[in-house]
Design an enzyme around this catalytic site. Structure first.
Site, mmCIF file in Angstrom:
data_model
loop_
_atom_site.group_PDB
_atom_site.id
_atom_site.type_symbol
_atom_site.label_atom_id
_atom_site.label_comp_id
_atom_site.label_asym_id
_atom_site.label_seq_id
_atom_site.Cartn_x
_atom_site.Cartn_y
_atom_site.Cartn_z
ATOM 1 N N ARG B 51 0.668 -1.358 0.443
ATOM 2 C CA ARG B 51 0.249 -0.455 0.098
ATOM 3 C C ARG B 51 1.331 1.451 0.278
ATOM 4 O O ARG B 51 2.243 1.288 0.639
ATOM 5 C CB ARG B 51 -0.979 -0.026 0.836
ATOM 6 C CG ARG B 51 -1.949 -0.692 1.130
ATOM 7 C CD ARG B 51 -1.820 -1.524 2.840
ATOM 8 N NE ARG B 51 -2.779 -2.326 3.212
ATOM 9 C CZ ARG B 51 -2.871 -2.918 3.941
ATOM 10 N NH1 ARG B 51 -3.651 -2.319 5.613
ATOM 11 N NH2 ARG B 51 -2.924 -3.866 4.635
ATOM 12 N N ASP B 53 0.484 5.190 1.408
ATOM 13 C CA ASP B 53 -0.502 6.391 2.300
ATOM 14 C C ASP B 53 -1.243 7.543 1.356
ATOM 15 O O ASP B 53 -0.034 7.414 0.665
ATOM 16 C CB ASP B 53 0.391 6.893 3.208
ATOM 17 C CG ASP B 53 0.122 5.929 4.613
ATOM 18 O OD1 ASP B 53 -0.541 4.892 4.763
ATOM 19 O OD2 ASP B 53 1.587 5.902 5.871
ATOM 20 N N TYR B 111 12.564 3.242 -3.301
ATOM 21 C CA TYR B 111 11.597 4.514 -2.485
ATOM 22 C C TYR B 111 12.434 6.181 -2.813
ATOM 23 O O TYR B 111 13.742 5.759 -2.423
ATOM 24 C CB TYR B 111 11.057 4.575 -0.999
ATOM 25 C CG TYR B 111 9.788 3.762 -1.166
ATOM 26 C CD1 TYR B 111 8.332 3.669 -1.324
ATOM 27 C CD2 TYR B 111 9.842 2.028 -0.278
ATOM 28 C CE1 TYR B 111 7.326 3.470 -1.163
ATOM 29 C CE2 TYR B 111 8.742 1.896 -0.197
ATOM 30 C CZ TYR B 111 7.362 2.319 -0.049
ATOM 31 O OH TYR B 111 7.084 1.471 0.019
ATOM 32 N N ARG B 199 9.352 7.563 5.528
ATOM 33 C CA ARG B 199 9.010 8.151 5.960
ATOM 34 C C ARG B 199 9.731 8.914 7.890
ATOM 35 O O ARG B 199 10.751 10.441 7.615
ATOM 36 C CB ARG B 199 7.911 9.182 6.192
ATOM 37 C CG ARG B 199 7.229 9.507 4.983
ATOM 38 C CD ARG B 199 5.554 9.643 4.472
ATOM 39 N NE ARG B 199 4.917 9.471 5.527
ATOM 40 C CZ ARG B 199 4.079 10.125 5.720
ATOM 41 N NH1 ARG B 199 2.940 9.100 5.797
ATOM 42 N NH2 ARG B 199 3.505 10.560 6.803
#
Lengths: 248, 248
Positions: B51, B53, B111, B199
């Site tokens: 997933r 966010d 990422y 993050r």
């Protein structure tokens, strides 16, 4: 009363253009709402260098307004940015003489138009460039740009819906196009622009780039002064009010 | 039945994340809505590599689904893109063996996290980068990145709200940061990522860049395995799921 000049940037995506319209979210209404708060409920009218349409962006739009507030320039910038939504930003604030007028004092404006010239679209740029997937001949478009420079009657490149009376003669100091990777950027600098003028110019130049028109056809369009003979109006999301120049 | 693998890109700005949630606009629900139309009302479930966010973007997210439709790969791409909204785009469609699974077959994920390191914000990038106006020491951040590479227990860099059971050991093949003008881009490649891991890594690395932590502190964080000791969770808009790699 003091006159303030502000240089502002905005992302036009979520605005119904610059000018106030009932029930619509516009750049002007957001600015006037912030000013009303600063002036404790008093209405303050702002004057831009010119309007921009729904979806059109600004890098350095310029506005002015009159105020009795005594804040210094730096505090004005802070106060406005603290109250404005995140898609409008005040870059510069300056006290100016009351003879300054954002629209009537402007001596030059620059618009740029960005084309994403790739086969595939880019979801991240859908609001910030016009995705045009067809091959474009830069040399032919440059030739066509050359014919646009100088003082001409731009009736052929002005919206038929325009209600502006008076002369449609304008001077383009620059009309050019540059390529950077898969981006093509048109640059137009002039003493003034008619309604939809840049978007009709771009729509026409793209037809030249595709080989649908010869560059020399631009000369004919300028002479004929018939909007129906020029190209389509390019969509708003590629258009940026890039800068406005004032004397001194 | 045939299994289809799709590589998709999306602008996370206007989605409540990837996963289906009642009454929310999500990437999964848009994809499943398009598939339902193609399958004349039949529900088709999609499976992503993982997933993302709310507000997080994807350059090459990967999904799979099963279908009885006989379209070829090229037609699948066309059909899906014709039905999807403009903030999701299918880049590739491929028939794969039924042993392929977008999540379980993935061997590497990448990422990236984009920082806009300027004094002034940029209205055009508010949804696409994290505006961080403080000075950053690239050398110190690079040193810290180096300590993150390799196989570690990343509990300190995993959301305390995470409900995932099992090992929090992951291997980072790359943790790096590069500067390009006023942009700073963090790159993380690894065999898997925990909830909010990138993050929190970025939030912690920014504190190293500001001189609030020493690069060596990373070693201690990895050892202590305490989320409370690491940095803030950086906001979602700077984060991009950049690529997912599968064998062969």
């Amino acid at each position: 009363m003091k006159r303030m000049k502000c240089v502002i940037s905005y992302d036009g995506t979520n605005f119904s253009g610059f000018q106030v319209q009932p029930l619509k979210r516009t750049v002007q209404s957001e600015l006037e709402k912030a000013l009303k708060k600063i002036h404790k409920g008093q209405d303050i009218r702002i004057f831009p260098s010119g309007r921009t349409d729904r979806g059109v962006h600004a890098i350095r739009q310029t506005i002015h307004f009159d105020t009795s507030n005594q804040m210094n320039e730096k505090s004005w910038k802070k106060a406005l940015n603290a109250l404005l939504p995140e898609d409008v930003y005040v870059k510069e604030t300056k006290h100016v003489p009351s003879s300054f007028h954002a629209r009537f004092s402007a001596i030059e404006k620059e618009y740029r138009y960005v084309i994403l010239n790739t086969q595939e679209p880019d979801v991240f740029r859908r609001h910030y460039a016009y995705h045009f997937p067809y091959a474009l001949d830069m040399t032919q478009m440059r030739k066509a740009c050359h014919y646009l420079e100088g003082k001409h009657d731009f009736t052929a490149f002005s919206s038929a819906r325009s209600t502006v009376k008076g002369s449609k003669v304008r001077t383009l100091y620059e009309a050019s196009c540059q390529q950077k990777g898969s981006d093509i950027m048109f640059v137009f600098r002039g003493d003034g622009f008619l309604y939809h003028m840049v978007r009709i110019l771009v729509g026409t130049l793209l037809e030249v780039g595709q080989g649908k028109r010869k560059p020399e056809h631009i000369k004919q369009l300028l002479k004929q002064q018939d909007r129906k003979q020029s190209g389509k109006t390019a969509p708003p999301q590629g258009l940026y009010l890039w800068d406005v120049t004032y004397p001194e």
